[in-house]
Design a protein around this motif. Sequence first.
Motif, PDB file in Angstrom:
ATOM      1  N   THR A   5       0.852  -1.192   0.000  1.00  0.00           N
ATOM      2  CA  THR A   5       0.000   0.000   0.000  1.00  0.00           C
ATOM      3  C   THR A   5       0.885   1.237   0.000  1.00  0.00           C
ATOM      4  N   MET A   6       0.319   2.335  -0.456  1.00  0.00           N
ATOM      5  CA  MET A   6       1.083   3.571  -0.570  1.00  0.00           C
ATOM      6  C   MET A   6       1.420   4.149   0.799  1.00  0.00           C
ATOM      7  N   TYR A   8       1.173   7.051   2.140  1.00  0.00           N
ATOM      8  CA  TYR A   8       0.536   8.362   1.964  1.00  0.00           C
ATOM      9  C   TYR A   8       0.800   9.218   3.189  1.00  0.00           C
ATOM     10  N   ALA A  14      -2.261  17.523   3.287  1.00  0.00           N
ATOM     11  CA  ALA A  14      -3.190  16.500   2.797  1.00  0.00           C
ATOM     12  C   ALA A  14      -4.627  16.847   3.163  1.00  0.00           C
ATOM     13  N   ARG A  18      -7.774  18.084   0.291  1.00  0.00           N
ATOM     14  CA  ARG A  18      -9.147  17.561   0.286  1.00  0.00           C
ATOM     15  C   ARG A  18     -10.154  18.705   0.428  1.00  0.00           C
ATOM     16  N   ASN A 166       0.446  21.144  -1.963  1.00  0.00           N
ATOM     17  CA  ASN A 166       1.288  20.106  -2.579  1.00  0.00           C
ATOM     18  C   ASN A 166       2.717  20.260  -2.071  1.00  0.00           C
ATOM     19  N   ASP A 168       5.836  18.497   0.222  1.00  0.00           N
ATOM     20  CA  ASP A 168       6.381  17.221   0.679  1.00  0.00           C
ATOM     21  C   ASP A 168       6.943  17.396   2.083  1.00  0.00           C
ATOM     22  N   GLU A 171       5.519  13.389   7.816  1.00  0.00           N
ATOM     23  CA  GLU A 171       4.347  13.396   8.683  1.00  0.00           C
ATOM     24  C   GLU A 171       4.708  13.401  10.161  1.00  0.00           C
ATOM     25  N   ARG A 195       1.220  14.043  11.643  1.00  0.00           N
ATOM     26  CA  ARG A 195       0.509  12.764  11.755  1.00  0.00           C
ATOM     27  C   ARG A 195      -0.463  12.788  12.929  1.00  0.00           C
TER      28      ARG A 195
END
Length: 540
Positions: A5-6, A8, A14, A18, A166, A168, A171, A195
């Motif tokens: 899985t990614m 993310y 993030a 959304r 966007n 980078d 987290e 996070r």
Amino acid sequence: MRGLTMAYPLTIPAILRRTEALFPRRAIVSRNADGSLDRATYADVLDRARRLAGALTALGIHPGDRVATLCWNHSRHLETYFAVPCTGAVLHTLNLRLHHDELAHIATHAGDRLLVVDAELLPLLERFRDRAPFEQIIVIGDGAQPAGMLDYETLLADSAGIDITNVDLDERSAAAMCYTSGTTGRAKGVVYSHRCLVLHAMACAMADGFALGEGDTVLEAVPMFHANAWGLPYTAAFVGAAQILPGPWPDAHALLDLAQSEGVTFSAGVPTLWLGVLQALDAEPDRWDLSRWRMLVIGGAAASASLMRGLERHALRPVTSWGMTELAPVGTLGRLTTEAAALSETERDVIRLKPGLPGALLELRVRNDDGAIPCDGVTMGELETRGAYVASAYHGGEEPDCFTVDGWFRTGDVASIDPLGYLEIRDRSKDLIKSGGEWISSVALEGALMDHPGVAEAAVVAVPHEKWLERPVAFVVPRDGCTPGTEELRAHLATRFPGWWLPDEIVFATGIPRTSTGKFLKSALRQRLGARGHGDPVAP
């Protein structure tokens, strides 16, 4: 074998990607000091946050730098919530209700490089500015700014802006920090990772949490300058809920006016706030249409039965909670499970006054000198917690003993957990009263006193006693027009507690001192008792 899985990144960018993609036209409403409203959308706020991020970068703010705010709840403050973490810097909200000496200590301890401040709060800033490390100060407000300070709107107008969605970022890098209320000593710094804040927002948004969605309108009555406004700015943005920001010096009437005009569905705040709202509703029960208001969270201190019943009398739906700055900060919520809802009305009422069940990705345990204790709702010990958004250390490494060797945070709360998993805070460890070798809960006595119809507020503290080591003394603020007597209140308590629990003295006062976050400042009450001579009365 590893999952395919990614990886993310769980970061504030993030969340904002959304928000911008799905909810750009949802409303952000700010109340000004004169009562007027500024209306914007998420798209508007994000555009301004980009320009703020560009301005901060141009001023030399780098990843890891601390950017402080000294602001009320308004859209410009929300812009800092979005912009600062997305540059890699760390948002540090200063609590404007603290003493200026404490603010100087906190700003210095945090290493704040830049401050964003409301013009109305410049007099407060001047009381500690020369003792703080701010290299630059940005002022939000109309008119010319003091010499050497920068104007917020001018900075944004001159900024081309940078991308904040966007980006980078790691987290696990720091996104924000807050300081504890300092009820047990000097305030301690809690640093939240990206996070942590994302997972906290997801946990709060869940159906058994705040149950927030795009159709909600959130009134952020809890201050944005304390504990990240209980995570509401990020949780609301995550789900696309409208945000209503009550501005400077909000009172009960202002909050109720906003609730009606904006169709508020959700809000959260401390008991003191809701007591004021209840008094306004009792005085004018037909003035406000609050029919859309589906949930009202009470946290920061224990909610009394009389407050819960009073709010329900006006068709509001209060829910209890418990949290700490170290938990980002929401820990539990007093919703009824299907098993609890099937109990008798009396049993349900008891459970609804408890702080509730832990949120997603959060665990609780209670321990005493013998180790883990049974979840019987009776046995008490110190509450410990661990989870995806719980602090693992304090900034600067203070008080390492608050963290156990097996990875749990020691809260300092004395608690029990019942067989259904519901937490009950019995007291802070320092506020528990040990009389003749037995424990007395000040929280339980306070709740019972505030359940008397003639009592507005009550706080209970321990005083030294030659025979029993400690005995309880209660401070009581009567409701307007009421004059409850000592024996009347003792008789009221005697229906619920054994005689040795009853306060030796009840002091009637005009008010009870509080911390900057609305909790009773019991150290001040102890000082008042200690300052009097033997047998002398305590000044109201």
